[in-house]
Scaffold this active site. Structure first.
Site, PDB file in Angstrom:
ATOM      1  CD  GLU A 172      -2.701   1.384   2.459  1.00 27.68           C
ATOM      2  OE1 GLU A 172      -3.725   2.091   2.402  1.00 27.68           O
ATOM      3  OE2 GLU A 172      -2.321   0.818   3.506  1.00 27.68           O
ATOM      4  CD  GLU A 230       2.305   8.174   5.272  1.00 22.88           C
ATOM      5  OE1 GLU A 230       2.647   9.342   4.982  1.00 22.88           O
ATOM      6  OE2 GLU A 230       1.298   7.612   4.771  1.00 22.88           O
ATOM      7  CG  ASN A 258       8.998   9.687  -1.808  1.00 27.26           C
ATOM      8  OD1 ASN A 258       7.904   9.399  -2.281  1.00 27.26           O
ATOM      9  ND2 ASN A 258       9.581  10.854  -2.017  1.00 27.26           N
ATOM     10  CG  ASP A 269      -2.618  15.534  -2.405  1.00 23.22           C
ATOM     11  OD1 ASP A 269      -3.483  16.096  -3.106  1.00 23.22           O
ATOM     12  OD2 ASP A 269      -1.862  16.156  -1.641  1.00 23.22           O
ATOM     13  CE  LYS A 296      -4.163  25.615  -7.038  1.00 20.24           C
ATOM     14  NZ  LYS A 296      -3.267  26.662  -6.485  1.00 20.24           N
ATOM     15  CG  ASP A 353     -12.899  11.484  -1.109  1.00 21.84           C
ATOM     16  OD1 ASP A 353     -11.667  11.273  -1.260  1.00 21.84           O
ATOM     17  OD2 ASP A 353     -13.347  12.585  -0.758  1.00 21.84           O
ATOM     18  CB  THR A 387      -8.512   3.742   4.436  1.00 21.59           C
ATOM     19  OG1 THR A 387      -9.392   4.760   3.938  1.00 21.59           O
ATOM     20  CG2 THR A 387      -8.088   2.836   3.284  1.00 21.59           C
ATOM     21  CD  GLU A 388      -6.678   4.773   9.374  1.00 21.94           C
ATOM     22  OE1 GLU A 388      -5.975   4.143  10.180  1.00 21.94           O
ATOM     23  OE2 GLU A 388      -6.464   4.777   8.140  1.00 21.94           O
ATOM     24  CD  GLU A 422     -13.398   2.214   2.121  1.00 16.26           C
ATOM     25  OE1 GLU A 422     -14.271   1.476   1.636  1.00 16.26           O
ATOM     26  OE2 GLU A 422     -12.193   1.905   2.167  1.00 16.26           O
TER      27      GLU A 422
END
Length: 214
Positions: free
Chosen positions: A44, A69, A97, A119, A123, A155, A192-193, A195
Protein backbone atom coordinates in the site's frame (compact mmCIF):
# COMPACT_ATOMS: atom_id res chain seq x y z
CA UNK A 1 -3.16 18.50 6.05
CA UNK A 2 -1.16 19.84 8.98
CA UNK A 3 0.63 17.11 10.89
CA UNK A 4 1.02 17.32 14.66
CA UNK A 5 4.67 17.04 15.58
CA UNK A 6 5.59 13.96 17.58
CA UNK A 7 9.18 14.47 18.77
CA UNK A 8 9.23 10.95 20.23
CA UNK A 9 8.37 9.30 16.89
CA UNK A 10 11.89 8.52 15.64
CA UNK A 11 13.00 6.89 18.89
CA UNK A 12 9.81 4.85 19.11
CA UNK A 13 10.18 3.69 15.51
CA UNK A 14 13.78 2.66 16.15
CA UNK A 15 12.63 0.43 19.01
CA UNK A 16 10.59 -1.78 16.65
CA UNK A 17 12.81 -2.79 13.68
CA UNK A 18 10.90 -6.08 13.47
CA UNK A 19 7.87 -4.13 12.22
CA UNK A 20 9.13 -0.83 10.82
CA UNK A 21 11.96 -0.40 8.35
CA UNK A 22 13.40 3.04 7.67
CA UNK A 23 14.44 3.82 4.12
CA UNK A 24 16.95 6.32 5.51
CA UNK A 25 18.98 3.36 6.72
CA UNK A 26 19.40 2.08 3.18
CA UNK A 27 17.11 0.79 0.47
CA UNK A 28 15.77 -2.67 1.10
CA UNK A 29 16.05 -5.20 -1.71
CA UNK A 30 15.39 -8.68 -0.32
CA UNK A 31 11.83 -8.69 1.00
CA UNK A 32 11.40 -12.45 0.71
CA UNK A 33 14.27 -12.85 3.14
CA UNK A 34 12.67 -10.37 5.52
CA UNK A 35 9.37 -12.26 5.49
CA UNK A 36 11.20 -15.59 5.31
CA UNK A 37 8.75 -17.11 2.83
CA UNK A 38 7.72 -17.10 -0.83
CA UNK A 39 4.22 -15.71 -0.32
CA UNK A 40 2.85 -12.95 -2.58
CA UNK A 41 3.76 -9.38 -1.66
CA UNK A 42 1.14 -6.61 -1.66
CA UNK A 43 2.09 -2.98 -1.05
CA UNK A 44 0.00 0.00 0.00
CA UNK A 45 1.50 3.32 -1.11
CA UNK A 46 0.60 6.03 1.38
CA UNK A 47 -0.56 3.79 4.19
CA UNK A 48 -1.41 6.65 6.54
CA UNK A 49 -2.32 5.41 10.02
CA UNK A 50 -2.32 1.83 8.83
CA UNK A 51 -5.88 0.64 9.35
CA UNK A 52 -6.18 -0.83 5.84
CA UNK A 53 -2.84 -2.60 5.53
CA UNK A 54 -3.04 -4.03 9.06
CA UNK A 55 -6.59 -5.22 8.46
CA UNK A 56 -5.54 -6.88 5.22
CA UNK A 57 -2.60 -8.60 6.91
CA UNK A 58 -4.82 -10.00 9.64
CA UNK A 59 -7.45 -11.17 7.15
CA UNK A 60 -4.95 -12.77 4.73
CA UNK A 61 -2.12 -14.52 6.60
CA UNK A 62 -0.78 -16.17 3.42
CA UNK A 63 -0.02 -12.80 1.81
CA UNK A 64 2.79 -10.44 2.87
CA UNK A 65 1.85 -6.78 3.24
CA UNK A 66 4.03 -3.66 3.23
CA UNK A 67 2.64 -0.23 4.10
CA UNK A 68 4.71 2.70 2.81
CA UNK A 69 4.39 6.12 4.43
CA UNK A 70 6.64 9.15 4.07
CA UNK A 71 5.89 11.04 7.27
CA UNK A 72 7.21 10.01 10.70
CA UNK A 73 4.30 11.63 12.51
CA UNK A 74 1.84 9.49 10.52
CA UNK A 75 3.57 6.12 10.22
CA UNK A 76 4.22 6.07 13.97
CA UNK A 77 0.43 5.80 14.41
CA UNK A 78 0.43 2.81 12.07
CA UNK A 79 3.23 1.30 14.13
CA UNK A 80 1.19 1.69 17.31
CA UNK A 81 -1.76 -0.08 15.66
CA UNK A 82 0.49 -2.87 14.41
CA UNK A 83 1.79 -3.43 17.92
CA UNK A 84 -1.79 -3.46 19.28
CA UNK A 85 -2.65 -6.05 16.60
CA UNK A 86 0.13 -8.31 17.87
CA UNK A 87 2.73 -7.49 15.21
CA UNK A 88 1.42 -9.77 12.42
CA UNK A 89 4.37 -11.68 10.96
CA UNK A 90 3.17 -10.96 7.40
CA UNK A 91 3.23 -7.18 7.92
CA UNK A 92 5.99 -4.60 7.60
CA UNK A 93 5.80 -0.83 7.62
CA UNK A 94 8.27 1.09 5.49
CA UNK A 95 9.11 4.67 6.28
CA UNK A 96 9.96 5.85 2.78
CA UNK A 97 8.84 7.64 -0.34
CA UNK A 98 6.43 5.67 -2.53
CA UNK A 99 7.60 7.73 -5.49
CA UNK A 100 10.86 5.76 -5.39
CA UNK A 101 9.41 2.29 -5.92
CA UNK A 102 12.29 1.14 -8.06
CA UNK A 103 14.70 1.90 -5.20
CA UNK A 104 12.65 -0.05 -2.67
CA UNK A 105 11.82 -3.22 -4.59
CA UNK A 106 13.33 -5.52 -7.16
CA UNK A 107 11.94 -5.69 -10.67
CA UNK A 108 8.89 -7.98 -10.87
CA UNK A 109 8.90 -8.50 -7.10
CA UNK A 110 5.38 -7.39 -6.17
CA UNK A 111 2.01 -8.94 -6.89
CA UNK A 112 -0.27 -5.99 -6.14
CA UNK A 113 -0.20 -2.30 -5.28
CA UNK A 114 -2.92 -0.46 -3.38
CA UNK A 115 -3.52 3.27 -3.82
CA UNK A 116 -6.06 4.44 -1.25
CA UNK A 117 -7.32 8.02 -1.05
CA UNK A 118 -4.22 9.53 -2.59
CA UNK A 119 -3.78 13.30 -2.77
CA UNK A 120 -5.85 14.39 -5.83
CA UNK A 121 -3.56 17.30 -6.73
CA UNK A 122 -6.53 19.07 -8.36
CA UNK A 123 -4.65 21.77 -10.28
CA UNK A 124 -3.79 20.84 -13.85
CA UNK A 125 -0.19 21.96 -13.47
CA UNK A 126 0.22 19.38 -10.68
CA UNK A 127 -1.06 16.41 -12.70
CA UNK A 128 2.38 14.79 -12.74
CA UNK A 129 2.21 14.45 -8.96
CA UNK A 130 -0.91 12.29 -9.05
CA UNK A 131 -0.08 8.70 -8.18
CA UNK A 132 -1.96 7.46 -11.23
CA UNK A 133 -0.01 9.65 -13.67
CA UNK A 134 1.72 7.66 -16.41
CA UNK A 135 5.15 8.31 -14.86
CA UNK A 136 4.06 6.54 -11.68
CA UNK A 137 2.36 3.77 -13.63
CA UNK A 138 5.70 3.07 -15.32
CA UNK A 139 7.38 2.71 -11.92
CA UNK A 140 4.66 0.39 -10.67
CA UNK A 141 4.95 -1.72 -13.82
CA UNK A 142 8.67 -2.14 -13.22
CA UNK A 143 8.26 -3.64 -9.74
CA UNK A 144 5.04 -5.61 -10.33
CA UNK A 145 5.03 -9.11 -11.71
CA UNK A 146 3.55 -9.74 -15.13
CA UNK A 147 -0.20 -9.12 -15.04
CA UNK A 148 0.32 -7.31 -11.73
CA UNK A 149 -2.58 -5.26 -10.45
CA UNK A 150 -3.30 -1.85 -8.98
CA UNK A 151 -6.31 -1.51 -6.69
CA UNK A 152 -7.41 2.10 -6.34
CA UNK A 153 -9.93 3.83 -4.05
CA UNK A 154 -10.85 7.48 -3.77
CA UNK A 155 -13.68 9.78 -2.80
CA UNK A 156 -12.61 12.30 -5.46
CA UNK A 157 -14.66 11.93 -8.65
CA UNK A 158 -12.30 13.99 -10.80
CA UNK A 159 -9.25 12.01 -9.69
CA UNK A 160 -11.14 8.80 -10.38
CA UNK A 161 -12.05 9.93 -13.90
CA UNK A 162 -8.47 11.05 -14.49
CA UNK A 163 -7.19 7.68 -13.29
CA UNK A 164 -9.55 5.76 -15.57
CA UNK A 165 -8.24 7.70 -18.56
CA UNK A 166 -4.59 7.52 -17.47
CA UNK A 167 -4.65 3.76 -16.90
CA UNK A 168 -6.59 3.08 -20.09
CA UNK A 169 -4.20 5.23 -22.12
CA UNK A 170 -1.28 3.33 -20.60
CA UNK A 171 -2.78 0.10 -21.91
CA UNK A 172 -3.95 -1.31 -18.61
CA UNK A 173 -6.98 -3.59 -18.42
CA UNK A 174 -9.70 -2.16 -16.17
CA UNK A 175 -12.00 -4.42 -14.17
CA UNK A 176 -14.39 -4.23 -11.23
CA UNK A 177 -14.98 -0.50 -11.65
CA UNK A 178 -17.37 0.83 -9.01
CA UNK A 179 -18.89 4.30 -8.79
CA UNK A 180 -20.36 3.60 -5.34
CA UNK A 181 -18.46 0.85 -3.57
CA UNK A 182 -20.54 0.91 -0.41
CA UNK A 183 -23.82 0.49 -2.27
CA UNK A 184 -22.69 -3.02 -3.10
CA UNK A 185 -20.29 -3.48 -0.18
CA UNK A 186 -18.17 -6.59 -0.83
CA UNK A 187 -17.69 -8.78 2.22
CA UNK A 188 -13.91 -8.60 2.01
CA UNK A 189 -13.70 -4.80 1.84
CA UNK A 190 -11.30 -3.40 4.44
CA UNK A 191 -11.90 0.30 5.03
CA UNK A 192 -9.24 2.95 5.54
CA UNK A 193 -9.67 5.72 8.10
CA UNK A 194 -10.56 8.14 5.30
CA UNK A 195 -13.05 5.70 3.82
CA UNK A 196 -14.92 5.44 7.13
CA UNK A 197 -14.97 9.21 7.44
CA UNK A 198 -16.21 9.94 3.92
CA UNK A 199 -18.74 7.12 3.73
CA UNK A 200 -20.24 8.21 7.06
CA UNK A 201 -20.99 11.54 5.39
CA UNK A 202 -22.77 9.76 2.54
CA UNK A 203 -20.04 10.43 -0.02
CA UNK A 204 -19.67 7.73 -2.67
CA UNK A 205 -16.42 5.78 -2.72
CA UNK A 206 -14.99 5.07 -6.17
CA UNK A 207 -12.93 1.96 -6.73
CA UNK A 208 -11.24 0.13 -9.58
CA UNK A 209 -8.86 -2.70 -10.24
CA UNK A 210 -6.43 -2.38 -13.14
CA UNK A 211 -4.03 -4.97 -14.56
CA UNK A 212 -0.93 -4.30 -16.60
CA UNK A 213 -1.21 -5.91 -20.02
CA UNK A 214 2.32 -7.30 -20.18
Amino acid sequence: MRLRNKPWAKDFMAEHPDVLINEEEGAVKDWKAIFNNENPIHVEVGTGKGQFVIGMALANPDINYIGIEHFDNVIVSALEKAIEAGKPSNLRLLRGNGANMEDLFKARELDRIYLNFSDPWPKTRHAKRRLTHESFLARYEEVLKKKGEIHFKTDNRKLFEYSLVSMSSYGMILKDVSLDLHAEMPEDNIMTEYEEKFSAKGQPIYRLEAMFNN
